[in-house]
Design an enzyme around this catalytic site. Structure first.
Site, PDB file in Angstrom:
ATOM      1  N   GLU A 492       0.838  -1.203   0.000  1.00 58.96           N
ATOM      2  CA  GLU A 492       0.000   0.000   0.000  1.00 58.96           C
ATOM      3  C   GLU A 492       0.870   1.249   0.000  1.00 58.96           C
ATOM      4  O   GLU A 492       2.070   1.181   0.271  1.00 58.96           O
ATOM      5  CB  GLU A 492      -0.923   0.000   1.237  1.00 58.96           C
ATOM      6  CG  GLU A 492      -1.853  -1.194   1.294  1.00 58.96           C
ATOM      7  CD  GLU A 492      -2.678  -1.219   2.570  1.00 58.96           C
ATOM      8  OE1 GLU A 492      -2.451  -0.331   3.428  1.00 58.96           O
ATOM      9  OE2 GLU A 492      -3.524  -2.107   2.721  1.00 58.96           O
ATOM     10  N   ASN A 495       3.017   2.039   3.021  1.00 60.70           N
ATOM     11  CA  ASN A 495       4.171   1.175   3.275  1.00 60.70           C
ATOM     12  C   ASN A 495       5.477   1.790   2.792  1.00 60.70           C
ATOM     13  O   ASN A 495       6.556   1.459   3.291  1.00 60.70           O
ATOM     14  CB  ASN A 495       3.994  -0.184   2.582  1.00 60.70           C
ATOM     15  CG  ASN A 495       2.773  -0.951   3.044  1.00 60.70           C
ATOM     16  OD1 ASN A 495       2.156  -1.667   2.278  1.00 60.70           O
ATOM     17  ND2 ASN A 495       2.403  -0.789   4.306  1.00 60.70           N
ATOM     18  N   CYS A 615     -22.026   0.877  28.016  1.00 63.33           N
ATOM     19  CA  CYS A 615     -22.884   1.972  28.462  1.00 63.33           C
ATOM     20  C   CYS A 615     -22.219   3.331  28.264  1.00 63.33           C
ATOM     21  O   CYS A 615     -22.861   4.314  27.904  1.00 63.33           O
ATOM     22  CB  CYS A 615     -23.216   1.745  29.930  1.00 63.33           C
ATOM     23  SG  CYS A 615     -23.770   3.160  30.821  1.00 63.33           S
TER      24      CYS A 615
END
Length: 1039
Positions: A492, A495, A615
């Site tokens: 990519e 990289n 929560c």
């Protein structure tokens, strides 16, 4: 000199183009500058990156160490580098300089001519110049005023002193770094001037810690909430915010004195109002000023705080004193000691004795002898390790980020076996002469014959392959092999900043095969077999025992703990050494694991990462990390999870009509969400915009109204305390405003993602659709989940009211009647979150959603860079740390291959930002006692050979007879084969092993066996794995 000035002039003219020129260069190259340096930005920050991108560097000496530094600073992204060297390419260089090729030697090219184009292609945004002019004591140094940093390697001590004095005398001072590798020893020196300001000494992100209490006293004591550690040190400063009651503290900085890990004092608070509740503090980073002296006076100043920490603080001093003696030898003889010789010994002893450091330490005779033999050589892995350290000092000099080295660091990483004859070190005229001078010819041949398996070809993997090539690990003509390298990933953009074997034209090509080809360019003699597989249980048919039996050592270059643990279990099972390493920003670690000597990777476990309570994410975010994770979860739910569930549902239901037929036989409880998605499915782009606009009100307005309806601002708990107090923050509803860029960004990005999952073409026409929307907010207030132990939605049974079910059925019937449901309607396109492509809108959604939620809860929003790091779980990375880690691993590889003793192996932890490098012995393998004469370690495995009619009773008898202890329980994985207290298990004793356990392709199973305790009533004792071989042949016999 004219050529040198011309080169400098070219660099300066390039630099005058400024930001506009840089932007134009970026567009011409066609590769995003930001995406290329993304991981490094999380290490240095934008301010430091900007300063670095405006800096000019002069580097002299392109041997093994010089080329490492050149690679690292060009990858980092300085503005311009001038490479200087006067030597010609020699065969010797092929074993130390990874950018010199055989054709360069044959054509007698100058080193700078050979190296320059290969360094330049590492980063198209850096202007790389070259010079081969003479640089000596007679050179006019005025040309150096062009540069912000000067680096010398392979320079005489007198030249180092002259250039250092010149740089130190400038205003502002030119930062000066000199470093060298002499065989297996190395040193680095830094001088950044009389007053060098460090903006951020550590680079650590300040923690936000909530306050439990502040006493009204002299001194006032601050207590952290929920026994959270503050992580502060005495003398540091903190900033207070949102404190109720003792409001005088808000916005003020106070210096702390640490009392405990959970409390500290902040001076007199007796005259302030009493503390009520709430508030938090964050550490304030105070710039520091460092004072440097030039090389001449500092040469003979003893090192009081060495960067390298060994078992004895005297070790760096001994190395420093011995290297000073080597400098004296070179000045007297104008050369280094002859390879393998000992003529340096007597001179060294004399010079070390005169050094002021000798008053603190005794002469290390073995070190003197080692340096005498090896100083003429060059150990490539040491160049990598020291090159990473020196390169990080360059970046500190240019940016003021992190604490610089003050001022010397010296280290010896390995000592050749003293029993070797002098002839072992003599040159043979090949590419391994520099290595041979350090470790001897016999060890070189062992490296050539080595068979290695390397897992991972990312940043560390690329650096390791480079080291393998220079060391000659796994040569085809020696029956060696960098046996196999494997990595399933593709290359990519991001990289390219660290994985130096890859270039822009390699993007979207496999890492392993590309890295293998690039490595063979460095050393064509290497034999490499590149795979694209993961190493996991699913590939055990490939990476089986027969595969491991051919190996000598395994090297991991992985980025996750789970994969490391699996590989570790395989090497323990197959009795193979493992070399592991990893980095995070400027931090790195290495670990050497040797059968029967050390513990394994799985012998110790890091504490689990703390999860954010559900929560808290749902209703009560307190810090920006909570809002980012919430936004990331919303992305996953809306655009990945729900479309996937939708597709799975319609794979089991052939049509919408079939769902109504099912309705007559059972409830639609499991189908409600899918039907809702189907009945509300948008058909046009404007419908997607409408849906995104509805989501805005749901997330940022109705949610706040629901919470405030359930818990008004004056709500109190049973103990009388306010419900809404730190860390809980009351929300504020947000009214949509088309003119607010954040509001607009959320709607546009959400609409675009809805269009993508529903396979609808999107348009840039958004404003008129949003402006035309008129929403009537008459929604029923629903209860708010507050229980901290509440389960996540996918862990609870979905409850559907009869009214909702009837509504869903009616919507589905209407859709069928209008014949709107086509096969295309029964498909959605799930989206996988991709953080590195800014054009896909993924980060736009997460960044805008998290920022809006932060605004709703009055939390300071994170910038896009931090949001991307947290949402994408990005591990900060920089080439300097990667190079150092790989170099240190390669040094341990030499020790493993050479059969060095336990005391020679070193695990390492370093933080180049501070800087500190800690070397420790590995943990010795522990043995567990079963009986006085029976014990085992993790490396032990007992073996029982069976046959077709071998029963469980035969197995237990065989264990007792062979190993002298009574087995009491037998387990295979999670299956209990024999537990005496279990009903019916006694009958299993007569069953054959083949019936109880199906043989694998390996024709054996590893069983967990417990044994009878010494004293009746005690618990059963654990034992080593017991391998049962079905055929009667040991696996290693069949390999």
């Amino acid at each position: 000199m004219n050529q040198l000035f011309k080169c400098i002039s070219n660099c300066r003219s390039w630099g005058r183009r400024g930001a506009a020129g840089l932007a134009r260069a970026c567009s011409l190259v066609g590769l995003g500058f930001e995406s290329r340096l993304g991981r490094q930005r999380y290490v240095l920050g934008d301010s430091a990156m900007h300063r670095m991108a405006q800096s000019y560097v002069f580097l002299s000496g392109l041997g093994g160490l010089g080329v490492e530094i050149a690679k690292n600073i060009v990858l980092a992204g300085v503005k311009a580098v001038t490479l200087h060297d006067t030597k010609q390419c020699e065969t010797w260089d092929l074993g130390t300089n990874f950018f010199i090729r055989e054709e360069d030697v044959l054509s007698q090219r100058k080193r700078v001519e050979a190296v320059h184009p290969r360094v330049a292609e590492l980063n198209p945004y850096v202007q790389v110049g070259k010079s081969s002019c003479v640089l000596d004591e007679n050179t006019d140094l005025s040309f150096l005023r062009t540069y912000q940093c000067v680096i010398l390697t392979e320079a005489s001590l007198s030249l180092q002193k002259k250039i250092n004095n010149f740089c130190h005398s400038q205003s502002p001072p030119i930062k000066f770094i000199s470093c060298d590798v002499f065989g297996v020893c190395a040193r680095v020196f830094c001088d950044f001037g009389d007053a060098f300001e460090v903006s951020d000494p550590t680079g650590e992100e300040p923690k936000q810690v909530f306050i439990q209490n502040i006493t009204q006293d002299n001194p006032g004591v601050v207590m952290c909430m929920d026994n959270r550690t503050h992580g502060l040190q005495t003398g540091q400063s903190v900033l207070f915010r949102e404190v109720y009651g003792m409001t005088e503290l808000n916005g003020t900085c106070r210096q702390v004195t640490v009392l405990t890990p959970y409390s500290f004092t902040i001076g007199d608070t007796s005259g302030m109002q009493a503390y009520a509740h709430g508030g938090f503090f964050v550490q304030v980073k105070i710039p520091q000023t460092c004072c440097f002296v030039s090389e001449q006076p500092s040469l003979f100043v003893c090192i009081s705080q060495p960067c390298f920490v060994c078992f004895s603080p005297k070790v760096p001093l001994q190395i420093h004193a011995t290297l000073l003696a080597l400098d004296s030898f070179q000045q007297q003889h104008h050369r280094l000691p002859n390879t393998g010789g000992s003529q340096f010994d007597s001179v060294a002893r004399l010079q070390v004795g005169r050094c002021p450091c000798a008053r603190q330490v005794s002469i290390d005779q073995d070190l003197v002898r080692t340096l005498s033999r090896t100083a003429g050589g060059c150990l490539a892995p040491l160049c990598a390790a020291v090159g990473g350290i020196a390169s990080q000092e360059v970046l500190k000099a240019l940016t003021g980020k992190f604490t610089p080295l003050q001022q010397w660091v010296s280290e010896a990483v390995i000592r050749p076996l003293q029993c070797l004859a002098a002839e072992e070190f003599f040159p043979k005229g090949d590419r391994y002469d520099a290595l041979r001078a350090c470790i001897g010819d016999t060890m070189c041949h062992k490296l050539h014959r080595l068979r290695v398996f390397m897992v991972g070809c990312g940043a560390i993997g690329c650096e390791m392959l480079k080291n393998f090539a220079l060391l000659g690990v796994g040569l085809a003509d020696h029956s060696g092999e960098v046996g196999h390298i494997t990595d399933p990933d593709l290359i990519e953009k991001s990289n390219l900043n660290r994985q130096f074997l890859f270039r822009p034209h390699h993007i979207q090509k496999p890492k392993s095969t590309t890295a293998a080809a690039a490595t063979q360019d460095i050393n064509p003699q290497l034999q490499i077999d590149a795979h694209l597989n993961k190493v996991c249980p699913a590939t055990e048919s490939i990476y089986n025992d027969r595969f491991y039996s051919r190996l000598h050592v395994v090297v991991t270059a992985l980025d996750n703990v789970e994969a490391r643990r699996y590989v570790d279990s395989r090497i323990v099972s197959n009795q193979k050494p493992l070399l592991d390493s990893g980095t995070m920003g400027t931090k790195g670690h290495t670990e050497v694991i040797v059968p029967n000597l050390t513990e394994s990777y799985n012998s110790h476990r890091d504490p689990p990462e703390e999860e954010i309570p559900f929560c808290t994410l749902k209703s009560f975010p307190a810090v920006t990390e909570h809002t980012i994770q919430w936004a990331r979860d919303k992305f996953e739910s809306a655009f990945s999870h729900k479309p996937s569930i939708y597709n799975m549902f319609w794979q089991t239901h052939s049509s919408a009509e079939s769902v109504l037929e099912v309705r007559g036989r059972k409830s639609l409880e499991g189908s409600f969400q899918v039907i809702k998605l189907l009945s509300r499915r948008p058909t046009h782009w404007e419908h997607c915009v409408t849906l995104a606009r509805i989501k805005f009100d749901k997330y940022f307005k109705r949610k706040a109204l629901q919470l405030l309806h359930s818990f008004p601002l004056d709500t109190r708990l049973k103990d009388g305390s306010l419900f809404w107090q730190s860390p809980k923050r009351p929300p504020s509803p947000i009214e949509f405003d088309l003119k607010d860029p954040l509001h607009y960004s959320f709607v546009v990005s959400a609409a675009r993602l809805f269009a993508e999952i529903y396979n609808i073409s999107y348009s840039e026409k958004v404003s008129r659709y949003i402006g035309a929307l008129s929403l009537k907010m008459k929604k029923k207030i629903v209860p708010v989940l507050t229980d901290e132990m509440a389960k996540k939605p996918d862990q609870t049974k979905l409850s559907v009211s009869s009214e909702e079910e009837r509504e869903a059925i009616a919507q589905l019937e209407r859709a069928i009647c209008t014949q709107a449901i086509t096969p295309d309607w029964l498909r959605m396109t799930p989206i996988l979150f991709e953080k590195d492509d800014d054009s896909n809108g993924h980060m736009d959604f997460v960044a805008s959603a998290s920022a809006l939620r932060a605004r709703m809860y009055s939390i300071e929003a994170a910038d896009r860079l931090k949001t991307k790091r947290i949402a994408g779980k990005i591990i900060p990375a920089i080439a300097t740390a990667t190079a150092s880690v790989a170099g240190l691993v390669a040094v341990e590889l030499i020790k493993v291959v050479g059969g060095y003793g336990f005391e020679s192996f070193k695990n390492c932890f370093f933080n180049l930002a501070i800087p500190v490098v800690v070397l420790t012995e590995p943990a010795n393998v522990k043995r567990t006692r079963i009986r006085d004469n029976i014990s085992f370690s993790i490396w032990d495995r007992w073996t029982i050979q069976g046959h077709e009619d071998f029963t469980l009773s035969d197995f237990m008898n065989a264990v007792r007879e062979k190993y002298g202890i009574e087995p009491t329980m037998v387990v295979h994985g999670v299956k209990m084969l024999y537990v005496p207290v279990m009903p019916g298990h006694s009958k299993r004793l007569k069953l054959t092993m083949q019936k109880l356990v199906k043989p694998s392709t390996e024709r054996y199973v590893d069983l967990t066996v417990s044994f009878a305790p010494e004293l009746e009533g005690d618990e059963d004792l654990p034992g080593p794995p017991v391998r049962y071989c079905f055929s009667g042949d040991k696996p290693e016999d069949r390999a």
